[in-house]
Design a protein around this motif. Structure first.
Motif, PDB file in Angstrom:
ATOM      1  N   LEU A  96       0.852  -1.182   0.000  1.00  0.00           N
ATOM      2  CA  LEU A  96       0.000   0.000   0.000  1.00  0.00           C
ATOM      3  C   LEU A  96       0.891   1.235   0.000  1.00  0.00           C
ATOM      4  N   CYS A  97       0.736   2.090  -1.012  1.00  0.00           N
ATOM      5  CA  CYS A  97       1.516   3.320  -1.111  1.00  0.00           C
ATOM      6  C   CYS A  97       0.613   4.496  -0.768  1.00  0.00           C
ATOM      7  N   VAL A  98       0.931   5.179   0.329  1.00  0.00           N
ATOM      8  CA  VAL A  98       0.136   6.295   0.823  1.00  0.00           C
ATOM      9  C   VAL A  98       0.902   7.587   0.579  1.00  0.00           C
ATOM     10  N   GLY A  99       0.283   8.520  -0.110  1.00  0.00           N
ATOM     11  CA  GLY A  99       0.931   9.797  -0.371  1.00  0.00           C
ATOM     12  C   GLY A  99       0.415  10.416  -1.649  1.00  0.00           C
ATOM     13  N   SER A 100       0.670  11.694  -1.802  1.00  0.00           N
ATOM     14  CA  SER A 100       0.176  12.442  -2.957  1.00  0.00           C
ATOM     15  C   SER A 100       0.678  11.838  -4.263  1.00  0.00           C
ATOM     16  N   VAL A 101      -0.223  11.726  -5.229  1.00  0.00           N
ATOM     17  CA  VAL A 101       0.160  11.287  -6.571  1.00  0.00           C
ATOM     18  C   VAL A 101       0.121  12.468  -7.544  1.00  0.00           C
ATOM     19  N   ASP A 102       0.085  13.694  -7.007  1.00  0.00           N
ATOM     20  CA  ASP A 102      -0.039  14.891  -7.829  1.00  0.00           C
ATOM     21  C   ASP A 102       1.262  15.679  -7.951  1.00  0.00           C
ATOM     22  N   ARG A 103       2.308  15.257  -7.267  1.00  0.00           N
ATOM     23  CA  ARG A 103       3.546  16.036  -7.291  1.00  0.00           C
ATOM     24  C   ARG A 103       4.271  15.933  -8.640  1.00  0.00           C
ATOM     25  N   ASP A 104       4.234  14.745  -9.256  1.00  0.00           N
ATOM     26  CA  ASP A 104       4.957  14.505 -10.510  1.00  0.00           C
ATOM     27  C   ASP A 104       4.158  13.514 -11.334  1.00  0.00           C
ATOM     28  N   ALA A 105       3.232  14.048 -12.148  1.00  0.00           N
ATOM     29  CA  ALA A 105       2.306  13.190 -12.892  1.00  0.00           C
ATOM     30  C   ALA A 105       3.041  12.253 -13.843  1.00  0.00           C
ATOM     31  N   GLY A 106       4.087  12.744 -14.492  1.00  0.00           N
ATOM     32  CA  GLY A 106       4.832  11.905 -15.418  1.00  0.00           C
ATOM     33  C   GLY A 106       5.502  10.733 -14.715  1.00  0.00           C
ATOM     34  N   PHE A 107       6.051  10.998 -13.552  1.00  0.00           N
ATOM     35  CA  PHE A 107       6.693   9.935 -12.762  1.00  0.00           C
ATOM     36  C   PHE A 107       5.674   8.872 -12.370  1.00  0.00           C
ATOM     37  N   VAL A 108       4.502   9.302 -11.932  1.00  0.00           N
ATOM     38  CA  VAL A 108       3.457   8.357 -11.531  1.00  0.00           C
ATOM     39  C   VAL A 108       2.997   7.525 -12.725  1.00  0.00           C
ATOM     40  N   THR A 109       2.873   8.165 -13.879  1.00  0.00           N
ATOM     41  CA  THR A 109       2.478   7.434 -15.086  1.00  0.00           C
ATOM     42  C   THR A 109       3.492   6.349 -15.427  1.00  0.00           C
ATOM     43  N   ARG A 110       4.771   6.661 -15.308  1.00  0.00           N
ATOM     44  CA  ARG A 110       5.813   5.659 -15.592  1.00  0.00           C
ATOM     45  C   ARG A 110       5.766   4.519 -14.581  1.00  0.00           C
ATOM     46  N   LEU A 111       5.508   4.844 -13.319  1.00  0.00           N
ATOM     47  CA  LEU A 111       5.404   3.793 -12.307  1.00  0.00           C
ATOM     48  C   LEU A 111       4.257   2.839 -12.629  1.00  0.00           C
ATOM     49  N   ARG A 112       3.126   3.401 -12.990  1.00  0.00           N
ATOM     50  CA  ARG A 112       1.970   2.556 -13.306  1.00  0.00           C
ATOM     51  C   ARG A 112       2.270   1.662 -14.516  1.00  0.00           C
ATOM     52  N   ALA A 113       2.983   2.202 -15.497  1.00  0.00           N
ATOM     53  CA  ALA A 113       3.357   1.397 -16.666  1.00  0.00           C
ATOM     54  C   ALA A 113       4.299   0.266 -16.261  1.00  0.00           C
ATOM     55  N   ASP A 114       5.243   0.560 -15.377  1.00  0.00           N
ATOM     56  CA  ASP A 114       6.173  -0.466 -14.906  1.00  0.00           C
ATOM     57  C   ASP A 114       5.429  -1.560 -14.138  1.00  0.00           C
ATOM     58  N   LEU A 115       4.463  -1.156 -13.327  1.00  0.00           N
ATOM     59  CA  LEU A 115       3.682  -2.142 -12.575  1.00  0.00           C
ATOM     60  C   LEU A 115       2.868  -3.027 -13.513  1.00  0.00           C
TER      61      LEU A 115
END
Length: 363
Positions: free
Chosen positions: A211-230
């Motif tokens: 479970l990852c708790v924390g803002s997902v709005d700080r770096d949208a591009g980074f979050v998108t890459r993480l989701r793709a990796d997952l």
């Protein structure tokens, strides 16, 4: 501390980054500042809060002009505590007020030694000038104090350490297999979520959830890459990003976890490490900055967690695998975490250090 309550010293003007109570901008620094406001008031201080709006530590001209106007309205001779994210980013402005005001700077992370993703041009030069002009400096860990003394040659007796406190809370109830992993922090590169995802992708053969708790709005591009990796690793159902949690909701996340995984690339202390230990949770973290200090140990030197080099995917994967595969290791770390839980400092103790620094700056 009783004397401080009985004999309030004076008013303190506390300058903090704007949005200190905005749940979308939750950070360790904001939590710390808000707790200090509350505790100083309990000690008898009259705390006047001034929020400095702007994109700190990269303020534009509008933010600097607003800060200058706000500071200019503070009466001459007043004691002023300034959050270092604002202070070091507006060093020339505040240093010019050092003769008129009694400045105390609260340095969460020295900008001259900031983590990846927080590079501020000429930060060291500006920060040195400001901290040299300040009456007193407060920082949040011995590691940060050592950084300030090494970087800027400040007089040691003017640099105080006010370690973040914790609130008394219920302990987590562990599961035998320890499969519930928790990561707390804004989902951003400097917090190491990419390292976490890469490490977990190597542990797909084991049973776990994260479970990852924390803002997902700080770096949208980074979050998108993480989701793709997952998705590529087939882990989208095992790693969940649930956004910001505060108060009882955040406590519930700690209580329902087995271990905190904190792969940050840089920390002056690591408040989430302290919060996890307050719940009796062992920690798997990065051996960086003040994290070892936050982790601490028991009276006989046992650590309530394991540390891996920051940014090292192989080391983090191997460490989490050990946690999941070695019941005797889990038992030892849980016992150490339970003992460490009883020795965590309170926010009252934190504020007492800051109150002393303020009193020293006030005639």
């Amino acid at each position: 501390m009783g004397e401080l309550r009985a004999n309030p010293v004076s008013t303190v003007h506390f300058v903090v980054p704007g949005g200190i109570d905005d749940p979308r901008r939750t950070s360790g620094g904001n939590v710390y500042d808000r707790e200090i406001c509350a505790e100083l008031a309990r000690f008898g201080w009259d705390v006047r809060l001034h929020e400095a709006c702007g994109a700190w530590p990269w303020p534009d001209d509008t933010a600097l002009a607003a800060l200058q106007a706000a500071v200019g309205r503070i009466p001459a001779g007043a004691t002023v505590l300034v959050d270092g994210l604002v202070a070091s980013s507006a060093a020339e402005l505040l240093a010019s007020e050092a003769e008129r005001l009694r400045l105390v700077v609260l340095v969460h992370m020295p900008l001259g030694a900031g983590p990846p993703g927080h590079v501020v041009p000429e930060a060291a030069h500006r920060e040195r000038a400001l901290l040299t002009a300040a009456r007193s400096v407060v920082t949040t860990s011995e590691w940060a104090r050592d950084q300030l003394l090494s970087l800027y040659g400040l007089p040691p007796d003017r640099v105080h350490v006010a370690t973040p406190g914790v609130h008394a809370t219920e302990a987590s109830v562990p599961t035998p297999a320890g499969t519930r992993l928790l990561c707390v922090g804004a989902v951003a590169q400097h917090k190491g979520h990419d390292v976490l995802v890469a490490a977990l992708s190597r542990l797909a053969d084991l049973s776990w959830c994260c479970l990852c708790v924390g803002s997902v709005d700080r770096d949208a591009g980074f979050v998108t890459r993480l989701r793709a990796d997952l998705e590529a690793a087939g882990l989208t159902n095992r790693v969940r990003f649930v956004g910001v949690r505060t108060g009882a909701a955040l406590d519930g996340c700690y209580r329902s976890a087995d271990v905190l995984v904190h792969p940050s690339r840089g920390e002056s202390y690591g408040m989430v490490v302290a919060e996890a230990l307050a719940h009796g949770l062992p920690v798997i973290g990065s051996d960086v900055g003040g994290v070892p200090e936050a982790l601490g140990g028991t009276g006989d030197g046992r650590r309530p967690g394991l540390l891996a080099p920051p940014g090292d995917v192989d080391a983090l994967a191997a460490t989490v695998r050990r946690w999941l595969c070695e019941p005797s290791l889990r038992a030892r770390l849980r016992a150490a975490a339970a003992e460490r839980r009883s020795t965590m400092p309170s926010w009252s103790a934190t504020a007492a250090v800051i109150a002393t620094a303020l009193a020293e700056a006030t005639p």
